[in-house]
Design an enzyme around this catalytic site. Structure first.
Site, PDB file in Angstrom:
ATOM      1  N   ASP A  35       9.900  27.225  32.956  1.00 10.78           N
ATOM      2  CA  ASP A  35      10.201  25.822  32.657  1.00 10.78           C
ATOM      3  C   ASP A  35      10.183  25.683  31.136  1.00 10.78           C
ATOM      4  OD1 ASP A  35      10.108  23.084  32.125  1.00 10.78           O
ATOM      5  OD2 ASP A  35       8.902  22.631  33.899  1.00 10.78           O
ATOM      6  N   ARG A  68      30.584  16.317  44.523  1.00  7.93           N
ATOM      7  CA  ARG A  68      29.301  16.995  44.742  1.00  7.93           C
ATOM      8  C   ARG A  68      29.450  18.474  44.410  1.00  7.93           C
ATOM      9  NH1 ARG A  68      28.559  18.961  49.360  1.00  7.93           N
ATOM     10  NH2 ARG A  68      29.125  17.121  50.569  1.00  7.93           N
ATOM     11  N   TYR A  98       3.166  20.884  34.559  1.00  8.52           N
ATOM     12  CA  TYR A  98       3.641  19.537  34.825  1.00  8.52           C
ATOM     13  C   TYR A  98       3.134  19.126  36.211  1.00  8.52           C
ATOM     14  CZ  TYR A  98       6.738  15.616  35.529  1.00  8.52           C
ATOM     15  OH  TYR A  98       7.227  14.366  35.775  1.00  8.52           O
ATOM     16  N   LYS A 126      13.957  15.011  28.938  1.00 10.33           N
ATOM     17  CA  LYS A 126      13.090  15.116  27.780  1.00 10.33           C
ATOM     18  C   LYS A 126      13.902  15.465  26.530  1.00 10.33           C
ATOM     19  CE  LYS A 126      10.266  14.379  31.153  1.00 10.33           C
ATOM     20  NZ  LYS A 126       9.547  15.445  31.851  1.00 10.33           N
TER      21      LYS A 126
HETATM   22  C1  LIG Z   1       9.319  15.891  33.171  1.00  7.14           C
HETATM   23  C2  LIG Z   1       9.084  17.318  33.476  1.00  7.14           C
HETATM   24  C3  LIG Z   1       9.507  17.882  34.682  1.00  7.14           C
HETATM   25  C4  LIG Z   1      10.159  17.065  35.780  1.00  7.14           C
HETATM   26  O1  LIG Z   1      11.381  16.562  35.393  1.00  7.14           O
HETATM   27  P1  LIG Z   1      12.004  15.169  35.933  1.00  7.14           P
HETATM   28  O2  LIG Z   1      13.257  15.051  35.166  1.00  7.14           O
HETATM   29  O3  LIG Z   1      11.004  14.098  35.646  1.00  7.14           O
HETATM   30  O4  LIG Z   1      12.202  15.347  37.406  1.00  7.14           O
HETATM   31  C5  LIG Z   1       9.297  19.232  34.870  1.00  7.14           C
HETATM   32  N1  LIG Z   1       8.679  19.987  33.955  1.00  7.14           N
HETATM   33  C6  LIG Z   1       8.237  19.482  32.781  1.00  7.14           C
HETATM   34  C7  LIG Z   1       7.563  20.379  31.807  1.00  7.14           C
HETATM   35  C8  LIG Z   1       8.419  18.132  32.508  1.00  7.14           C
HETATM   36  O5  LIG Z   1       7.965  17.643  31.345  1.00  7.14           O
END
Ligand SMILES: *Cc1c(COP(=O)(O)O)cnc(C)c1O
Length: 392
Positions: free
Chosen positions: A177, A52, A105, A202
């Protein structure tokens, strides 16, 4: 040759990924292990005591993503939201205030609205594509401004450098983000951001085979009370424990190696799909930052290398037609998520953004979102054409 002076792909393929010292394996092994033999009490080998706290496969990914974003330190998490939650709890306290985007998101907004708010952190919503709107939302107790750019699902563009100035003038941190752009197309730290977050599910992973998150902290970033942001995130990552497992870390690291070539192809294909959509009589508007008539096209051109693989458009005939189009393609798969090699189509109003229906983040009902993959673009266009010709 030091890594900082190497190009993006050289860093993606080599940062944190020296050949294995015992075997020479050119790919970091999957250290599927929880604990480590100590050389005497307290005598840690290479700093590893328990997975961890640290794991060599995860450490390789953390070093690589930090090198790609130009950060001081990187952290890998079990999901994007796990990383976001860790950032929020590391850097905010009850009584603090955050400015969040009006186009975000859905899961991020839900975290602010349903989880963090119950903990005593208030938020205000700003149109991040408009710096004045961010300025107007600032309060004396604002400790963080959160930005997504390009935004999801409307592909708005926030001016990261201008918003960094607004945040810093108020003693707040700027978190970006960077999931939609990926570190190949945009580096928010170079534009003034203090923290970058990713859903590595992604583009970073890129193959729709792993859920993961990453956080990268800018060199020297400090909280308003003078503490190291990187130290706080590190402490909370270990204390809360939402870390990426070794196999997931390995998959993301493998994905990063081809990020640059994949992104180039995503961008080429998205541009061709945008051209087609603009020419189709059933399409009423196309949202893509690469279009000269996009309201913040000049900002996007300044802060992004290219304009990405995400496209949104609206159709004649309203919500039902939009939903039907999403169900009538064959090569475009109806599905949530984005950033993988395969093309995806979805109806944000009923799918990814259903959780923000009835809030200030509600999206247009006739909107369709595309994650343009890296298939042959002629096939992608032909599939969209048959659905739009029949239904609009
Ligand atoms: C998918 C996504 C998230 C969240 O990520 P997870 O891996 O699904 O927890 C946050 N911000 C954006 C822009 C996303 O496309």
């Amino acid at each position: 040759m030091t890594l900082e002076h190497l190009g993006f792909s050289s860093r993606a393929i080599h940062a944190g990924q020296e050949p294995d010292p015992t075997t020479g394996a050119v790919v970091p092994p999957i250290h599927q292990v929880s604990t480590y033999k100590q050389d005497g009490v307290g005598g840690l080998r290479g700093g590893y005591e328990y997975s961890r706290s640290a794991n060599p496969t995860r450490a390789a990914l953390e070093e690589c993503i930090a090198a790609l974003e130009g950060g001081e330190r990187g952290f890998a998490f079990a999901s994007g939201l796990a990383g976001e939650d860790t950032v929020l709890r590391a850097l905010l306290s009850p009584g603090d205030h955050v400015v969040v985007p009006s186009d975000a998101y859905g899961g991020t907004y839900r975290l602010f609205n349903r989880v963090v708010r119950a903990w005593g952190v208030e938020h205000s919503i700003a149109k991040v594509a408009d710096v004045e709107s961010v300025l107007a939302a600032m309060r004396p107790e604002t400790r963080m401004v959160w930005v997504e750019t390009p935004t999801n699902p409307l592909l708005g563009i926030a001016d990261v450098a201008a918003i960094a100035e607004v945040a810093h003038a108020a003693g707040a941190l700027l978190v970006v983000d960077n999931t939609f752009a990926s570190p190949y197309l945009q580096n928010p730290i170079a534009l003034g951001a203090d923290v970058v977050v990713h859903s590595t599910t992604k583009y970073a992973g890129g193959h729709s085979d792993v859920v993961g998150g990453a956080v990268v902290v800018a060199p020297g970033a400090q909280t308003h009370d003078g503490e190291s942001v990187a130290e706080r995130v590190a402490f909370h990552q270990n204390s809360m424990g939402a870390v990426a497992g070794p196999f997931d870390a390995w998959l993301v690291l493998r994905g990063l190696k081809t990020l640059a070539v994949r992104m180039e192809r995503h961008c080429d294909n998205a541009e061709a799909v945008v051209d087609f959509l603009q020419s189709h009589p059933g399409v009423t508007s196309v949202h893509y930052p690469g279009l000269p008539d996009h309201p913040n096209h000049d900002v996007a051109a300044r802060q992004m290398k290219r304009f990405g693989g995400m496209v949104a458009f609206r159709v004649k005939g309203g919500e039902d037609v939009a939903a039907k189009v999403c169900g009538e393609t064959s090569l475009w798969t109806l599905g949530e998520s984005l950033g993988g090699v395969e093309s995806l189509i979805e109806h944000p109003g009923r799918m990814t953004h259903a959780s923000v229906a009835g809030t200030e983040l509600e999206v247009p009902a006739d909107l369709i979102r595309l994650s343009v993959g890296i298939e042959d673009v002629e096939d992608l266009v032909a599939d969209l054409r048959q659905a739009l010709d029949r239904l609009t």
